[in-house]
Design a protein around this motif. Structure first.
Motif, short mmCIF file in Angstrom:
data_model
loop_
_atom_site.label_atom_id
_atom_site.label_comp_id
_atom_site.label_asym_id
_atom_site.label_seq_id
_atom_site.Cartn_x
_atom_site.Cartn_y
_atom_site.Cartn_z
N ASP A 176 0.81 -1.21 0.00
CA ASP A 176 0.00 0.00 0.00
C ASP A 176 0.85 1.27 0.00
N ALA A 177 2.14 1.16 -0.34
CA ALA A 177 3.01 2.34 -0.39
C ALA A 177 2.58 3.25 -1.54
N PRO A 178 2.78 4.56 -1.41
CA PRO A 178 2.40 5.49 -2.48
C PRO A 178 3.08 5.16 -3.80
N CYS A 183 2.96 10.28 -5.52
CA CYS A 183 4.04 11.23 -5.24
C CYS A 183 3.96 12.44 -6.17
N TRP A 184 3.58 12.20 -7.43
CA TRP A 184 3.37 13.31 -8.36
C TRP A 184 2.26 14.24 -7.87
N ASN A 185 1.14 13.66 -7.42
CA ASN A 185 0.04 14.47 -6.92
C ASN A 185 0.45 15.28 -5.69
N ALA A 186 1.27 14.68 -4.82
CA ALA A 186 1.76 15.40 -3.64
C ALA A 186 2.63 16.59 -4.05
N GLU A 187 3.49 16.40 -5.05
CA GLU A 187 4.33 17.49 -5.53
C GLU A 187 3.48 18.62 -6.13
N MET A 188 2.45 18.25 -6.93
CA MET A 188 1.59 19.27 -7.53
C MET A 188 0.77 19.99 -6.46
N GLU A 189 0.36 19.27 -5.42
CA GLU A 189 -0.38 19.89 -4.31
C GLU A 189 0.50 20.92 -3.61
N LYS A 190 1.74 20.56 -3.39
CA LYS A 190 2.67 21.48 -2.73
C LYS A 190 2.89 22.73 -3.59
N PHE A 239 10.39 7.90 -0.37
CA PHE A 239 11.34 9.00 -0.25
C PHE A 239 12.13 9.16 -1.55
N ALA A 240 12.53 8.06 -2.17
CA ALA A 240 13.29 8.11 -3.42
C ALA A 240 12.44 8.71 -4.55
N LYS A 241 11.16 8.32 -4.63
CA LYS A 241 10.27 8.87 -5.67
C LYS A 241 10.06 10.37 -5.47
N CYS A 242 9.78 10.76 -4.23
CA CYS A 242 9.58 12.18 -3.94
C CYS A 242 10.86 12.98 -4.17
N GLY A 243 12.02 12.36 -3.86
CA GLY A 243 13.28 13.02 -4.11
C GLY A 243 13.51 13.29 -5.59
N PHE A 244 13.10 12.34 -6.44
CA PHE A 244 13.23 12.53 -7.89
C PHE A 244 12.36 13.71 -8.35
N TYR A 245 11.10 13.72 -7.92
CA TYR A 245 10.21 14.81 -8.33
C TYR A 245 10.71 16.15 -7.79
N LEU A 413 7.51 16.23 1.71
CA LEU A 413 6.79 15.75 0.53
C LEU A 413 6.44 14.27 0.67
N THR A 414 7.35 13.50 1.26
CA THR A 414 7.08 12.08 1.51
C THR A 414 5.92 11.91 2.48
N ASP A 415 5.89 12.72 3.53
CA ASP A 415 4.76 12.68 4.47
C ASP A 415 3.45 13.00 3.77
N MET A 416 3.48 14.00 2.88
CA MET A 416 2.26 14.37 2.15
C MET A 416 1.77 13.21 1.28
N ALA A 417 2.71 12.53 0.60
CA ALA A 417 2.32 11.41 -0.27
C ALA A 417 1.74 10.26 0.55
N ILE A 418 2.37 9.94 1.68
CA ILE A 418 1.88 8.84 2.53
C ILE A 418 0.52 9.19 3.12
#
Length: 443
Positions: A176-178, A183-190, A239-245, A413-418
């Motif tokens: 159930d990990a993001p 992670c893309w949606n979390a970045e756009m939300e931010k 964290f790795a996905k959010c780091g890339f974005y 950003l990782t917290d937002m995605a989770i």
């Protein structure tokens, strides 16, 4: 008599509500019509691109010559060459990509036009204001260097983390990990939340954002980097996905936007505005800075988060806007006007008043459904240029602080995605429960 008065009051309230809703609807339709038609000014005419091409082309060629000369006569070790070629790529390729993106996604992209010839007094005043334009350019150069350091730091740690995640953590990552989409949606939300400050209605600078969140940034920095929380199996892949974005959209696109800003501001200052007078120079410098803010903040309708795109689809369906496109921007609208258009929005799943107030602030003095074309006020040329210079200097401090807190921002950003993934799972679970209940009642 009391019953009759209450009934009349209710009827008057309903009539007033209907009238307010119709008024909000007319404002919405007019905003989109104005946005698509433009204001008829030369610098919004997309066919008048030739002077922008010539001005930026001249500065681009000068920059290419300078880079070639510096690389040819500079240090030849691998680190110096890597940094030199990276900066050359940002300024010569990334800047053009950023400019193309603003032309593609912003229907009122402001063209850089030749200012013509003005009187001698105007020309002398232009020379007096050029220090602000060059000061903003120099500030952006320093910011670009700081962002470049961020990218190299993120790359070194990011590559190590990617290898560890690929080799070790993929079998241990929860089902159930993001996902990449979460992670893309979390970045756009931010990015969307930074576009408008609920208190002022204006975009937040990186410095202001980090200053307001300094406590959380320090906490996450200690938790994920110092205590190695980012290497936990439940968190490492996200964290790795959010780091890339983050590296691409918060650092690299900022570099590209700064590169476009430098090309354009030197083009309009040196090539197109020397003889064009004060108004033309200030106007074009303001357009340079507005385009840079749009590029760095991804301030385009195509990059809206899912909840804003959902609101745009609701508005399009309810009012049957024939020319509506999901990639068009959402108007700057106050919460009361939004609730006049969609009164049931706070009761719908995934929406609540606090989040709506963040996205649609009701700030006194800032009109709702404002003109989509931000035409600078030419009555205070010096104050306008000084404001651009001050904002550029503020961005330097934001870029410098980002060097320290880049990993903390990825952690947030990782917290937002989770959290978003958990909220989505809870929402789906509630829908399933309701469906089961409905089937039980039917049976």
């Amino acid at each position: 008599g009391a019953f009759k008065d209450e009934k009349q009051h209710r009827m008057n309230s309903e009539t007033a509500s209907v009238a307010a809703s119709e008024q909000a609807k007319e404002k919405l339709l007019k905003w989109y019509e104005d946005y698509l038609q433009g204001d008829g000014r030369d610098y919004h005419d997309r066919s008048r691109w030739i002077m922008e091409f010539i001005g930026i082309g001249i500065i681009w060629i000068i920059t290419l010559i300078n880079f070639t000369t510096a690389i040819g006569g500079g240090e030849k070790d691998w680190l110096s060459l890597t940094i030199s070629f990276f900066l050359e790529f940002v300024f010569l390729v990334g800047s053009l990509v950023a400019g193309w993106m603003d032309k593609k996604y912003c229907k009122h992209h402001e063209m850089a036009l030749w200012g013509g010839c003005a009187g001698i007094c105007q020309v002398l005043c232009v020379y007096g204001l050029l220090w602000c334009a060059f000061g903003a350019g120099v500030s952006t150069v320093f910011q670009t260097i700081a962002d470049g350091i961020d990218i190299f730091c993120m790359l070194m740690v990011g590559l190590a983390l990617a290898i560890i995640v690929t080799v070790v953590y993929i079998p241990l990552t929860p089902k159930d990990a993001p996902s990449w989409g979460d992670c893309w949606n979390a970045e756009m939300e931010k990015k969307y939340n930074l576009r408008r400050d609920p208190k002022t209605g204006k975009p937040k600078s990186r410095f202001k954002y980090m200053w307001e969140n300094k406590g959380k940034l320090i906490k996450n920095l200690v938790s994920d980097l110092v205590c190695l929380g980012m290497f936990r199996p439940s968190r490492a892949a996200t964290f790795a996905k959010c780091g890339f974005y983050y590296m691409f959209f918060d650092l690299f696109m900022v570099l590209c936007g700064s590169g476009w800003f430098l090309l354009r501001i030197f083009a309009v200052s040196i090539v197109l505005s020397i003889g064009g007078g004060v108004n033309n120079l200030v106007k074009q410098c303001k357009f340079c800075y507005d385009q840079r803010k749009r590029i760095c903040g991804l301030d385009y309708g195509a990059f809206d988060p899912p909840k804003i795109r959902e609101i745009k689809l609701m508005l399009s369906a309810k009012f049957n806007i024939p020319y509506f496109d999901i990639n068009l921007p959402m108007p700057k609208i106050s919460l009361p006007d939004l609730l006049q258009l969609l009164p049931d929005l706070p009761d719908m799943p995934g929406f609540d008043l606090p989040s709506l107030e963040m996205s649609f602030p009701s700030t006194p003095g800032l009109p709702s459904f404002a003109n989509p074309f931000d035409i600078p006020d030419m009555s205070g040329a010096c104050s306008e240029m000084s404001g651009i210079l001050c904002e550029s200097i503020e961005e330097i401090f934001g870029a410098l602080i980002t060097i320290l807190f880049a990993f903390a921002e990825v952690s947030i950003l990782t917290d937002m995605a989770i959290d978003s993934k958990k909220e989505k799972a809870n929402k789906d679970q509630k829908i399933e429960v309701k469906e089961v209940e409905v089937r039980g009642i039917t049976i």
